[in-house]
Design a protein around this motif. Structure first.
Motif, PDB file in Angstrom:
ATOM      1  N   ALA A  95       0.888  -1.164   0.000  1.00  0.00           N
ATOM      2  CA  ALA A  95       0.000   0.000   0.000  1.00  0.00           C
ATOM      3  C   ALA A  95       0.926   1.214   0.000  1.00  0.00           C
ATOM      4  CB  ALA A  95      -0.900   0.002   1.226  1.00  0.00           C
ATOM      5  N   ALA A  96       0.943   1.950  -1.091  1.00  0.00           N
ATOM      6  CA  ALA A  96       1.898   3.051  -1.233  1.00  0.00           C
ATOM      7  C   ALA A  96       1.180   4.386  -1.328  1.00  0.00           C
ATOM      8  CB  ALA A  96       2.758   2.838  -2.481  1.00  0.00           C
ATOM      9  N   GLY A  97       1.837   5.423  -0.841  1.00  0.00           N
ATOM     10  CA  GLY A  97       1.313   6.775  -0.943  1.00  0.00           C
ATOM     11  C   GLY A  97       2.242   7.756  -0.275  1.00  0.00           C
ATOM     12  N   LYS A  98       1.940   9.025  -0.413  1.00  0.00           N
ATOM     13  CA  LYS A  98       2.716  10.042   0.296  1.00  0.00           C
ATOM     14  C   LYS A  98       2.198  10.193   1.725  1.00  0.00           C
ATOM     15  CE  LYS A  98       4.506  12.778  -3.542  1.00  0.00           C
ATOM     16  NZ  LYS A  98       4.614  11.637  -4.397  1.00  0.00           N
ATOM     17  N   PHE A  99       0.928   9.834   1.938  1.00  0.00           N
ATOM     18  CA  PHE A  99       0.311   9.932   3.267  1.00  0.00           C
ATOM     19  C   PHE A  99       0.588  11.320   3.846  1.00  0.00           C
ATOM     20  CE2 PHE A  99       1.276   5.458   2.454  1.00  0.00           C
ATOM     21  CZ  PHE A  99      -0.006   4.943   2.502  1.00  0.00           C
ATOM     22  N   PHE A 100       0.120  12.304   3.089  1.00  0.00           N
ATOM     23  CA  PHE A 100       0.439  13.700   3.360  1.00  0.00           C
ATOM     24  C   PHE A 100      -0.806  14.514   3.646  1.00  0.00           C
ATOM     25  CE2 PHE A 100       1.106  17.979   1.460  1.00  0.00           C
ATOM     26  CZ  PHE A 100       1.998  18.451   2.399  1.00  0.00           C
ATOM     27  N   PRO A 101      -1.177  14.629   4.899  1.00  0.00           N
ATOM     28  CA  PRO A 101      -0.699  13.870   6.060  1.00  0.00           C
ATOM     29  C   PRO A 101      -1.488  12.567   6.186  1.00  0.00           C
ATOM     30  CG  PRO A 101      -2.272  15.502   6.793  1.00  0.00           C
ATOM     31  CD  PRO A 101      -2.135  15.664   5.282  1.00  0.00           C
ATOM     32  N   PRO A 102      -0.970  11.634   6.998  1.00  0.00           N
ATOM     33  CA  PRO A 102      -1.740  10.414   7.233  1.00  0.00           C
ATOM     34  C   PRO A 102      -3.049  10.767   7.937  1.00  0.00           C
ATOM     35  CG  PRO A 102       0.491  10.230   8.128  1.00  0.00           C
ATOM     36  CD  PRO A 102       0.296  11.651   7.703  1.00  0.00           C
ATOM     37  N   VAL A 117       3.643  -0.929   3.912  1.00  0.00           N
ATOM     38  CA  VAL A 117       3.098   0.408   3.718  1.00  0.00           C
ATOM     39  C   VAL A 117       4.284   1.268   3.299  1.00  0.00           C
ATOM     40  CG1 VAL A 117       1.965   2.378   4.798  1.00  0.00           C
ATOM     41  CG2 VAL A 117       1.300   0.045   5.437  1.00  0.00           C
ATOM     42  N   VAL A 118       4.261   1.708   2.050  1.00  0.00           N
ATOM     43  CA  VAL A 118       5.376   2.456   1.482  1.00  0.00           C
ATOM     44  C   VAL A 118       5.036   3.939   1.510  1.00  0.00           C
ATOM     45  CG1 VAL A 118       6.828   2.811  -0.550  1.00  0.00           C
ATOM     46  CG2 VAL A 118       6.005   0.500   0.015  1.00  0.00           C
ATOM     47  N   VAL A 119       5.751   4.672   2.353  1.00  0.00           N
ATOM     48  CA  VAL A 119       5.556   6.117   2.456  1.00  0.00           C
ATOM     49  C   VAL A 119       6.539   6.766   1.492  1.00  0.00           C
ATOM     50  CG1 VAL A 119       5.499   8.120   3.987  1.00  0.00           C
ATOM     51  CG2 VAL A 119       4.937   5.838   4.889  1.00  0.00           C
ATOM     52  N   GLY A 120       6.007   7.381   0.444  1.00  0.00           N
ATOM     53  CA  GLY A 120       6.830   8.020  -0.575  1.00  0.00           C
ATOM     54  C   GLY A 120       7.080   9.476  -0.255  1.00  0.00           C
ATOM     55  N   ASP A 121       8.175   9.988  -0.793  1.00  0.00           N
ATOM     56  CA  ASP A 121       8.508  11.372  -0.492  1.00  0.00           C
ATOM     57  C   ASP A 121       9.341  11.999  -1.592  1.00  0.00           C
ATOM     58  OD1 ASP A 121       8.517  13.574   1.524  1.00  0.00           O
ATOM     59  OD2 ASP A 121      10.671  13.310   1.370  1.00  0.00           O
ATOM     60  N   ASN A 122       8.878  13.146  -2.051  1.00  0.00           N
ATOM     61  CA  ASN A 122       9.674  14.046  -2.873  1.00  0.00           C
ATOM     62  C   ASN A 122       9.777  15.316  -2.031  1.00  0.00           C
ATOM     63  OD1 ASN A 122      10.393  16.212  -4.549  1.00  0.00           O
ATOM     64  ND2 ASN A 122       9.719  15.088  -6.352  1.00  0.00           N
ATOM     65  N   GLN A 127      10.297  11.088   7.366  1.00  0.00           N
ATOM     66  CA  GLN A 127      10.499  10.359   8.613  1.00  0.00           C
ATOM     67  C   GLN A 127       9.344  10.570   9.587  1.00  0.00           C
ATOM     68  OE1 GLN A 127      12.715  12.337   7.120  1.00  0.00           O
ATOM     69  NE2 GLN A 127      14.381  10.944   6.549  1.00  0.00           N
ATOM     70  N   LEU A 128       8.813  11.782   9.635  1.00  0.00           N
ATOM     71  CA  LEU A 128       7.709  12.077  10.536  1.00  0.00           C
ATOM     72  C   LEU A 128       6.434  11.353  10.106  1.00  0.00           C
ATOM     73  CD1 LEU A 128       6.578  13.651  12.947  1.00  0.00           C
ATOM     74  CD2 LEU A 128       6.173  15.577  11.394  1.00  0.00           C
ATOM     75  N   ARG A 129       6.119  11.394   8.806  1.00  0.00           N
ATOM     76  CA  ARG A 129       4.910  10.715   8.327  1.00  0.00           C
ATOM     77  C   ARG A 129       5.019   9.207   8.520  1.00  0.00           C
ATOM     78  NH1 ARG A 129       5.090  11.929   2.841  1.00  0.00           N
ATOM     79  NH2 ARG A 129       6.950  13.181   3.127  1.00  0.00           N
ATOM     80  N   ALA A 130       6.208   8.646   8.285  1.00  0.00           N
ATOM     81  CA  ALA A 130       6.414   7.207   8.494  1.00  0.00           C
ATOM     82  C   ALA A 130       6.288   6.867   9.984  1.00  0.00           C
ATOM     83  CB  ALA A 130       7.770   6.782   7.953  1.00  0.00           C
ATOM     84  N   LYS A 131       6.805   7.726  10.846  1.00  0.00           N
ATOM     85  CA  LYS A 131       6.714   7.496  12.292  1.00  0.00           C
ATOM     86  C   LYS A 131       5.257   7.524  12.750  1.00  0.00           C
ATOM     87  CE  LYS A 131       8.338   9.279  16.725  1.00  0.00           C
ATOM     88  NZ  LYS A 131       9.163  10.304  17.386  1.00  0.00           N
ATOM     89  N   TRP A 132       4.485   8.501  12.256  1.00  0.00           N
ATOM     90  CA  TRP A 132       3.064   8.572  12.618  1.00  0.00           C
ATOM     91  C   TRP A 132       2.353   7.266  12.243  1.00  0.00           C
ATOM     92  CZ3 TRP A 132       2.074  14.035  10.164  1.00  0.00           C
ATOM     93  CH2 TRP A 132       2.478  15.026  11.056  1.00  0.00           C
ATOM     94  N   LEU A 133       2.574   6.808  11.010  1.00  0.00           N
ATOM     95  CA  LEU A 133       1.919   5.567  10.574  1.00  0.00           C
ATOM     96  C   LEU A 133       2.402   4.371  11.382  1.00  0.00           C
ATOM     97  CD1 LEU A 133       1.761   6.077   6.718  1.00  0.00           C
ATOM     98  CD2 LEU A 133      -0.184   5.828   8.261  1.00  0.00           C
ATOM     99  N   HIS A 148       2.022  -8.078  10.997  1.00  0.00           N
ATOM    100  CA  HIS A 148       2.267  -8.367   9.576  1.00  0.00           C
ATOM    101  C   HIS A 148       2.251  -7.116   8.692  1.00  0.00           C
ATOM    102  CE1 HIS A 148      -2.074  -8.134   9.625  1.00  0.00           C
ATOM    103  NE2 HIS A 148      -2.135  -8.284   8.313  1.00  0.00           N
ATOM    104  N   ILE A 149       2.253  -5.933   9.317  1.00  0.00           N
ATOM    105  CA  ILE A 149       2.335  -4.674   8.574  1.00  0.00           C
ATOM    106  C   ILE A 149       3.677  -4.027   8.863  1.00  0.00           C
ATOM    107  CG2 ILE A 149       1.380  -2.375   8.223  1.00  0.00           C
ATOM    108  CD1 ILE A 149      -1.344  -3.428   9.110  1.00  0.00           C
ATOM    109  N   LYS A 150       4.401  -3.676   7.799  1.00  0.00           N
ATOM    110  CA  LYS A 150       5.711  -3.039   7.942  1.00  0.00           C
ATOM    111  C   LYS A 150       5.689  -1.713   7.182  1.00  0.00           C
ATOM    112  CE  LYS A 150      10.586  -3.687   6.961  1.00  0.00           C
ATOM    113  NZ  LYS A 150      11.487  -3.993   7.993  1.00  0.00           N
ATOM    114  N   VAL A 151       6.013  -0.629   7.874  1.00  0.00           N
ATOM    115  CA  VAL A 151       6.086   0.700   7.252  1.00  0.00           C
ATOM    116  C   VAL A 151       7.520   0.933   6.782  1.00  0.00           C
ATOM    117  CG1 VAL A 151       5.786   3.181   7.612  1.00  0.00           C
ATOM    118  CG2 VAL A 151       4.214   1.562   8.715  1.00  0.00           C
ATOM    119  N   VAL A 152       7.675   1.288   5.502  1.00  0.00           N
ATOM    120  CA  VAL A 152       8.990   1.573   4.922  1.00  0.00           C
ATOM    121  C   VAL A 152       8.924   2.912   4.186  1.00  0.00           C
ATOM    122  CG1 VAL A 152       9.651  -0.863   4.727  1.00  0.00           C
ATOM    123  CG2 VAL A 152       8.483   0.251   2.822  1.00  0.00           C
ATOM    124  N   MET A 153      10.087   3.488   3.922  1.00  0.00           N
ATOM    125  CA  MET A 153      10.164   4.804   3.280  1.00  0.00           C
ATOM    126  C   MET A 153      10.807   4.689   1.901  1.00  0.00           C
ATOM    127  SD  MET A 153      11.329   7.113   6.564  1.00  0.00           S
ATOM    128  CE  MET A 153      12.595   5.983   7.110  1.00  0.00           C
TER     129      MET A 153
END
Length: 133
Positions: free
Chosen positions: A9-16, A36-41, A60-66, A75-80
């Motif tokens: 499940a990928a997205g910018k999650f801006f904000p989650p 859960v892939v938190v993308g960032d530009n 890093q902040l959005r990934a930490k929140w998630l 079984h859910i892993k958040v990656v950046m």
């Protein structure tokens, strides 16, 4: 219904937000492992925050929140995923896909997304889009 072993499940999650969490949890019920892939530009995010008068929301902040919201789901892993230098969608899809495949260390069976038009660009695997409410 299990759609596969490994899902993304990928997205910018801006904000989650709660809608993201509901979609992530729904996706997690359909695979054995969900990334859960938190993308960032950074330039895009900075510009959007500046335009809205908000403080920056770095990757890093959005990934930490998630990660905090999803703790307890073993079984859910958040990656950046750093999207620096990737052209805007849809032109950047090949490069984004290449980076995703380097980031995820196993075969991806299914991608979860909220935008049906992503399906025509997805060359990695099946794209399952969340049904509209």
């Amino acid at each position: 219904m299990i759609l596969g072993k490994v899902g993304v499940a990928a997205g910018k999650f801006f904000p989650p937000h709660r809608g993201h969490l509901a979609s992530i949890i729904n996706a997690a019920t359909q695979v054995e492992k969900l990334y859960v892939v938190v993308g960032d530009n950074p330039e895009f995010i900075h510009r959007k925050c500046q335009d809205a008068g908000l403080p920056d929301m770095p990757l890093q902040l959005r990934a930490k929140w998630l990660s905090q919201e999803l703790q307890g789901f073993e079984h859910i892993k958040v990656v950046m995923l750093d999207e620096t230098g990737i052209p805007d969608y849809p032109d950047g899809w090949p490069l984004w896909s290449e980076r995703l495949l380097k980031l995820i260390p196993e075969h991806i069976d299914v991608m979860f997304g909220g935008e049906p038009e992503y399906e025509k660009y997805n060359k990695i695997c099946l794209l399952y889009t969340s049904p509209s409410p």
